[in-house]
Design an enzyme around this catalytic site. Structure first.
Site, PDB file in Angstrom:
ATOM      1  N   PHE A  41      -0.085   9.882  -7.887  1.00  0.00           N
ATOM      2  CA  PHE A  41      -0.019   8.447  -7.646  1.00  0.00           C
ATOM      3  C   PHE A  41      -0.685   7.668  -8.763  1.00  0.00           C
ATOM      4  O   PHE A  41      -0.642   6.460  -8.768  1.00  0.00           O
ATOM      5  CB  PHE A  41      -0.686   8.110  -6.309  1.00  0.00           C
ATOM      6  CG  PHE A  41      -0.117   8.908  -5.155  1.00  0.00           C
ATOM      7  CD1 PHE A  41       1.253   9.069  -5.031  1.00  0.00           C
ATOM      8  CD2 PHE A  41      -0.945   9.502  -4.217  1.00  0.00           C
ATOM      9  CE1 PHE A  41       1.790   9.803  -3.987  1.00  0.00           C
ATOM     10  CE2 PHE A  41      -0.413  10.225  -3.168  1.00  0.00           C
ATOM     11  CZ  PHE A  41       0.951  10.389  -3.047  1.00  0.00           C
ATOM     12  N   SER A  74       0.829  -1.201   0.000  1.00  0.00           N
ATOM     13  CA  SER A  74       0.000   0.000   0.000  1.00  0.00           C
ATOM     14  C   SER A  74       0.865   1.253   0.000  1.00  0.00           C
ATOM     15  O   SER A  74       0.593   2.218  -0.721  1.00  0.00           O
ATOM     16  CB  SER A  74      -0.928   0.011   1.215  1.00  0.00           C
ATOM     17  OG  SER A  74      -1.702   1.180   1.253  1.00  0.00           O
ATOM     18  N   TRP A  90       2.574   1.536  -3.408  1.00  0.00           N
ATOM     19  CA  TRP A  90       1.597   1.935  -4.428  1.00  0.00           C
ATOM     20  C   TRP A  90       1.550   3.455  -4.553  1.00  0.00           C
ATOM     21  O   TRP A  90       1.344   3.990  -5.643  1.00  0.00           O
ATOM     22  CB  TRP A  90       0.218   1.394  -4.051  1.00  0.00           C
ATOM     23  CG  TRP A  90      -0.881   1.808  -4.996  1.00  0.00           C
ATOM     24  CD1 TRP A  90      -1.313   1.151  -6.099  1.00  0.00           C
ATOM     25  CD2 TRP A  90      -1.712   2.972  -4.878  1.00  0.00           C
ATOM     26  NE1 TRP A  90      -2.349   1.828  -6.700  1.00  0.00           N
ATOM     27  CE2 TRP A  90      -2.612   2.954  -5.972  1.00  0.00           C
ATOM     28  CE3 TRP A  90      -1.775   4.034  -3.973  1.00  0.00           C
ATOM     29  CZ2 TRP A  90      -3.570   3.959  -6.166  1.00  0.00           C
ATOM     30  CZ3 TRP A  90      -2.728   5.033  -4.171  1.00  0.00           C
ATOM     31  CH2 TRP A  90      -3.599   4.974  -5.249  1.00  0.00           C
ATOM     32  N   HIS A  91       1.770   4.146  -3.425  1.00  0.00           N
ATOM     33  CA  HIS A  91       1.657   5.602  -3.438  1.00  0.00           C
ATOM     34  C   HIS A  91       2.824   6.285  -4.138  1.00  0.00           C
ATOM     35  O   HIS A  91       2.678   7.437  -4.565  1.00  0.00           O
ATOM     36  CB  HIS A  91       1.543   6.131  -2.005  1.00  0.00           C
ATOM     37  CG  HIS A  91       0.190   5.926  -1.404  1.00  0.00           C
ATOM     38  ND1 HIS A  91      -0.188   4.745  -0.801  1.00  0.00           N
ATOM     39  CD2 HIS A  91      -0.894   6.739  -1.331  1.00  0.00           C
ATOM     40  CE1 HIS A  91      -1.437   4.857  -0.376  1.00  0.00           C
ATOM     41  NE2 HIS A  91      -1.888   6.038  -0.684  1.00  0.00           N
ATOM     42  N   GLY A  92       3.930   5.640  -4.263  1.00  0.00           N
ATOM     43  CA  GLY A  92       5.026   6.295  -4.972  1.00  0.00           C
ATOM     44  C   GLY A  92       6.366   5.639  -4.741  1.00  0.00           C
ATOM     45  O   GLY A  92       6.538   4.829  -3.830  1.00  0.00           O
TER      46      GLY A  92
END
Length: 484
Positions: free
Chosen positions: A484, A326, A329-331
């Site tokens: 994102f 998670s 996934w954001h960066g």
């Protein structure tokens, strides 16, 4: 095209009028009506997305076509092995595209740093396509659900393209499941006044959260984070609290506008935020924050790995995998991975002790105010979330560490630095309005939809929010989650 821009203010009513008037009244009840309406949705969505960079339309078209084709091939496969092969080929293709644009330079840079060589000649330095993580995950859910037999693959390529590219939720979610959104493009849609009115309320509330709260918090947050090493502890704490409200109002504001806009077109999207800052522990927080992503990871990663029905050692593994993914996934930054690990550490004791499902109802259900214990639980959860957001906002783990250290010293008890008292003066009142409205409407999808007994105040509230939007509004600012 930004939701908070003049361009979108012109784009939306034009698309809305053409969507209903052209296909309901000009074309009528012909068998081509649904096909043409879906084709119009695709065209409008591609204009909306291509407003940033038309070249990225090729990527979303490729993702859509390959995912649509994979569903048909999975269904036609003569064996389980072949259907699994088609599923994994499409997964690898989509993840490969995402990794190339979003993570390639990060991995090359870190590899070069580890082995002490220059990576300059190996870097792609490409622009990250807006919303690529969102529509990629949406496409993956379709392929996986077809393989699992949860949904029949569609042969209607136009409806499928509309499902992937539907412009309200294309750029920053909610990440819809094919089982919910795709069937809505396969059946006739009729205009519903009450649904459209609810949609307009959500759009107004989302614009208030974005323009009035998030964008104004951002001014102070950016100033303090850029010069955090020279600020005292009280200023750093105040900026961290402001960012906590900024990221919530920025992202949930986008989701509200997206869900509200979809309602105008007879489409129902899933709720993406459910008053997360009224949570009583971190497990409840994650059931209420970015719901479409957390449930995606739960259903497609956590549960297939065994979820919580395995040994404690594997539960620990599963929780860390889910939160690290998670975060990543954001960066492509270690701060996001550290942020994921931080929340894994907070979540783990709850699940190991069986307390992760303790709070499944709204806080203070049936009461106007929370009990003292509930207030304390919410405050603690808010503080823990705020500390995590420092990691999320920082440019490096080192900056996050010095920022936190800067808070917890004697200067925490001094007067915070305020660059512009005129600008900062209304902010406490704005945040109080936000909190009171969300608290009173915590059981509803839209907190500004008042009960029948309070209807005379409904338009007073609308006018107040519109005045605040125009009073505190600034040139259209991009949404945080676009990166994102």
């Amino acid at each position: 095209m930004l939701f908070n821009s003049i361009q979108f203010a012109l784009f939306l009513p034009i698309v809305f009028l053409l969507y209903w008037w052209l296909f309901d009244y000009c074309i009528g009840k012909s068998r081509w009506q649904l096909l043409l309406q879906n084709a119009f949705v695709v065209a409008a969505s591609y204009v909306f997305y291509g407003w940033w960079d038309w070249r990225f339309l090729l990527l979303i078209a490729l993702t859509s076509f390959c995912s649509w084709g994979s569903g048909i091939l999975i269904k036609k496969a003569t064996s389980k092995q072949k259907s699994k092969l088609w599923m994994w080929l499409n997964i690898l293709l989509n993840i490969g595209i995402l990794a190339l644009f979003k993570y390639y330079d990060f991995f090359v840079t870190e590899f070069a740093r580890l082995f002490h060589f220059s990576a300059d000649g190996l870097l792609l330095k490409v622009i990250l396509p807006v919303g690529i993580s969102f529509y990629t995950f949406q496409a993956l859910s379709y392929t996986i659900d077809v393989y699992r037999g949860k949904i029949e693959p569609t042969k209607d390529i136009i409806a499928f393209f509309a499902f992937i590219s539907f412009f309200p939720q294309l750029v920053a979610g909610p990440i819809e499941r094919a089982t919910n959104l795709l069937p809505q493009f396969l059946k006739k849609r009729t205009f519903n006044y009450h649904s459209a009115a609810d949609g307009m309320r959500l759009i107004l509330w989302g614009l208030f959260k974005k323009i009035v709260v998030a964008d104004n918090c951002a001014i102070f947050v950016d100033q303090v984070f850029s010069g955090h090493s020279t600020q005292n502890g009280s200023t750093l704490l105040l900026a961290a609290i402001f960012f906590t409200f900024q990221i919530y109002c920025d992202f949930s504001g986008y989701s509200d506008i997206a869900i509200g806009t979809a309602k105008l077109f007879g489409i129902k999207l899933m709720r993406n935020f459910n008053v997360p800052y009224f949570s009583r522990n971190m497990a409840e927080f994650w059931r209420r924050w970015h719901i479409s992503l957390t449930t995606w990871f739960r259903d497609y990663v956590y549960i297939p790995m065994g979820g919580s029905r395995v040994s404690k050692a594997k539960v620990v593994r599963n929780v860390f995998v889910i939160f690290l993914l998670s975060g990543f996934w954001h960066g492509s930054n270690w701060t996001f991975i550290a942020w994921g690990a931080y929340h894994a550490v907070l979540f783990l004791p709850l699940i190991l002790l069986g307390k992760n499902r303790t709070f499944t109802d709204n806080v203070a259900e049936g009461r106007k105010l929370p009990k003292l214990k509930e207030a304390g639980q919410m405050l603690l959860t808010f503080i823990l979330a705020t500390l995590g957001w420092i990691l999320f906002r920082a440019e490096s783990i080192g900056q996050a560490w010095t920022y936190v250290c800067g808070i917890f010293n004697k200067s925490l008890f001094t007067t915070p630095w305020i660059n512009s008292p005129t600008y900062m003066l209304p902010m406490p009142l704005i945040l109080i309005i936000l909190i009171v409205l969300e608290w009173n409407g915590r059981h509803k999808e839209c907190p500004i939809k008042l009960e029948k007994a309070k209807k005379p105040w409904q338009w007073v509230l609308y006018v107040l929010l519109v005045i605040m939007i125009f009073t505190f509004g600034k040139p259209a600012e991009t949404f945080i989650y676009f990166q994102f």
